[in-house]
Every structure is written in C-alpha cells, then in structure tokens.
Enzyme design. Structure first.
Site, mmCIF file in Angstrom:
data_model
loop_
_atom_site.group_PDB
_atom_site.id
_atom_site.type_symbol
_atom_site.label_atom_id
_atom_site.label_comp_id
_atom_site.label_asym_id
_atom_site.label_seq_id
_atom_site.Cartn_x
_atom_site.Cartn_y
_atom_site.Cartn_z
ATOM 1 N N VAL A 58 0.858 -1.193 0.000
ATOM 2 C CA VAL A 58 0.000 0.000 0.000
ATOM 3 C C VAL A 58 0.894 1.242 0.000
ATOM 4 O O VAL A 58 1.816 1.352 0.824
ATOM 5 C CB VAL A 58 -0.925 0.024 1.240
ATOM 6 N N VAL A 85 5.043 -1.078 2.848
ATOM 7 C CA VAL A 85 4.754 0.340 2.681
ATOM 8 C C VAL A 85 5.437 0.809 1.403
ATOM 9 O O VAL A 85 6.663 0.743 1.282
ATOM 10 C CB VAL A 85 5.297 1.125 3.897
ATOM 11 N N LYS A 86 4.625 1.256 0.439
ATOM 12 C CA LYS A 86 5.188 1.725 -0.830
ATOM 13 C C LYS A 86 5.514 3.208 -0.714
ATOM 14 O O LYS A 86 4.663 4.024 -0.333
ATOM 15 C CB LYS A 86 4.185 1.521 -1.969
ATOM 16 N N ILE A 87 6.745 3.535 -1.058
ATOM 17 C CA ILE A 87 7.210 4.912 -0.917
ATOM 18 C C ILE A 87 7.856 5.363 -2.229
ATOM 19 O O ILE A 87 8.796 4.715 -2.706
ATOM 20 C CB ILE A 87 8.216 5.009 0.250
#
Ligand code: E4P
Length: 228
Positions: A58, A85-87
């Site tokens: 996400v 966690v997509k950054i």
C-alpha cells in the site's frame, strides 16, 4: 519470478487468488481511487481474501517525513504483517526508507525509472524496488534494460533488495523482465489473463474432449476408475 496482482478490484482479487499462484496484491492511490466504497474497508477486504501470509503493498500519500512515518505505522498496524509500505523514490522517500527499514518495516520503493534510483533505494534498505516498465518504454527508454541493470547491480553488491517490476502494458514485457533477472512482477488482471491464454491450448483441450467422447461416450475416466 514471483507474481503479484496489481489491482484493488475485489472480484478480480477473489478470482485470481483462488485460481492463480499469486503471492500478494499491490495498490497505489490511482488503483485505489478506481474502486467504489470506503478505502480502508476495501483494503481490509483484500487482506481478508489473501490471508495474513501474502503480501499487501500500500502506497503512502503523505509527503513529509513525520507524516509518512505515522502513515506507515498506521498501515502496518491496520493491515498486519506482510504489509509493505510503498514509498515513491524522492529525497524524503529515501530518508523514510532508511528509517523504516532499520525498524524492520517492509518498504517497497516505487516509481523507479532508472537503475540509479534503484541503487539508492537498495542502499537505503528497501525490501523491494519497483521499476516502471511501460511508463519507461512509453518515453522511448529501455524499461527492460533498466531491470537488467538493477539485477546486475544488486548481484554485484550482494544486495538483499528484490526487484518488483510494475507498470506493464503487454504480457511480453512480463516475460522479458523475468529473463532479465527480476525477482517479482506485479501484473494487472487483463495481462494476467493474457499470460495463460492461447487458442491452441483451447483447441487442444477441445480435441481431447472430442476424442474421449467418441471412444467412451458419456463415461468419464473418474467413473471408470471408481468402478461405476
Ligand atoms: C504498482 O503498483 C505500480 O504503481 C503500477 O504498476 C503502475 O502501473 P501503471 O503505470 O499502469 O499505472
């Protein structure tokens, strides 16, 4: 190469999770925005469908260090273990990646268009880097070549970061990144179907069914095996 599903569509996720060997689901704000209803409930439903062991990626929507950290903590506490966690690969993104990876978070650095970005993300401790294939090729750049370069760099440096290729427009691109040494690819529903579909497979199966029926009529192999 491991395969993930790049959608937030509940029906598609239910279907492909049941029939295809997918290892998780990836989303981004655009993908989430296409679905109706409450976004938290939709993501919770995705987690429920794929179960606690598969990966759910996400993307953060905050842009400052402190707020991305809070968002990452909330994402993992809401959607559980194996939530990545997509950054996006920015200056702040690299700082966040280093901080979160040191704390044991799974981080997927996304919107990667060059091998240099992939290398920096890996050095910051990313679990995955996500190079965008079609967005690269649309600009006449070599998206597949970028994956090959990242794979070489990671191999040479002994990096533990994996390549999760994304943004596909053709099934051929998926095969090409696999040959280029990619660890995983996230694929939309229509391309997932293209990977399995072949008219000669269909006509072969029809031929097997026809030949069986002409030899054995309505008896099935299962009935014969079970002595009925
Ligand atoms: C991964 O989740 C990426 O954000 C996604 O594959 C981008 O795909 P697109 O270029 O088709 O929007």
């Amino acid at each position: 190469m491991r395969i993930l599903l790049d959608t937030a569509n509940i029906n598609d996720i239910r279907y492909f999770n049941e029939y295809y060997p997918i290892e998780g689901v990836t989303t981004n704000p655009t993908i989430l925005s296409k679905e109706k209803g409450n976004v938290i409930e939709n993501l919770s439903e995705i987690r429920r469908i794929i179960g606690p062991e598969k990966e759910l990626h996400v993307q953060v929507t905050e842009t400052s260090f402190d707020r991305i950290i809070r968002e990452a903590e909330a994402l993992v506490s809401t959607f559980g273990k194996n939530t990545f966690v997509k950054i996006p690969v920015t200056d702040v993104g690299l700082k966040v990646t280093k901080h979160l990876s040191e704390r044991g978070f799974g981080v997927t650095v996304t919107a990667v268009l060059t091998a240099a970005q992939g290398m920096l993300a890996s050095n910051a401790g990313a679990s995955y880097v996500a190079p965008y294939i079609s967005r690269s090729e649309n600009l006449c750049a070599d998206g597949i070549g970028t994956v090959a370069d990242i794979a070489e760099i990671f191999k040479a440096s002994g990096s533990a970061t994996q390549i999760l290729a994304a943004s596909f427009k053709t099934a051929k691109e998926v095969l090409d990144v696999a040959v280029a040494g990619c660890h995983a690819a996230t694929i939309g529903s229509s391309i997932m179907k293209m990977l399995i579909s072949h008219t000669t497979t269909d006509t072969s199966i029809q031929g097997f069914e026809r030949d069986w029926r002409s030899a054995y009529g309505s008896s099935t192999l299962l009935e014969l095996l079970e002595g009925k």
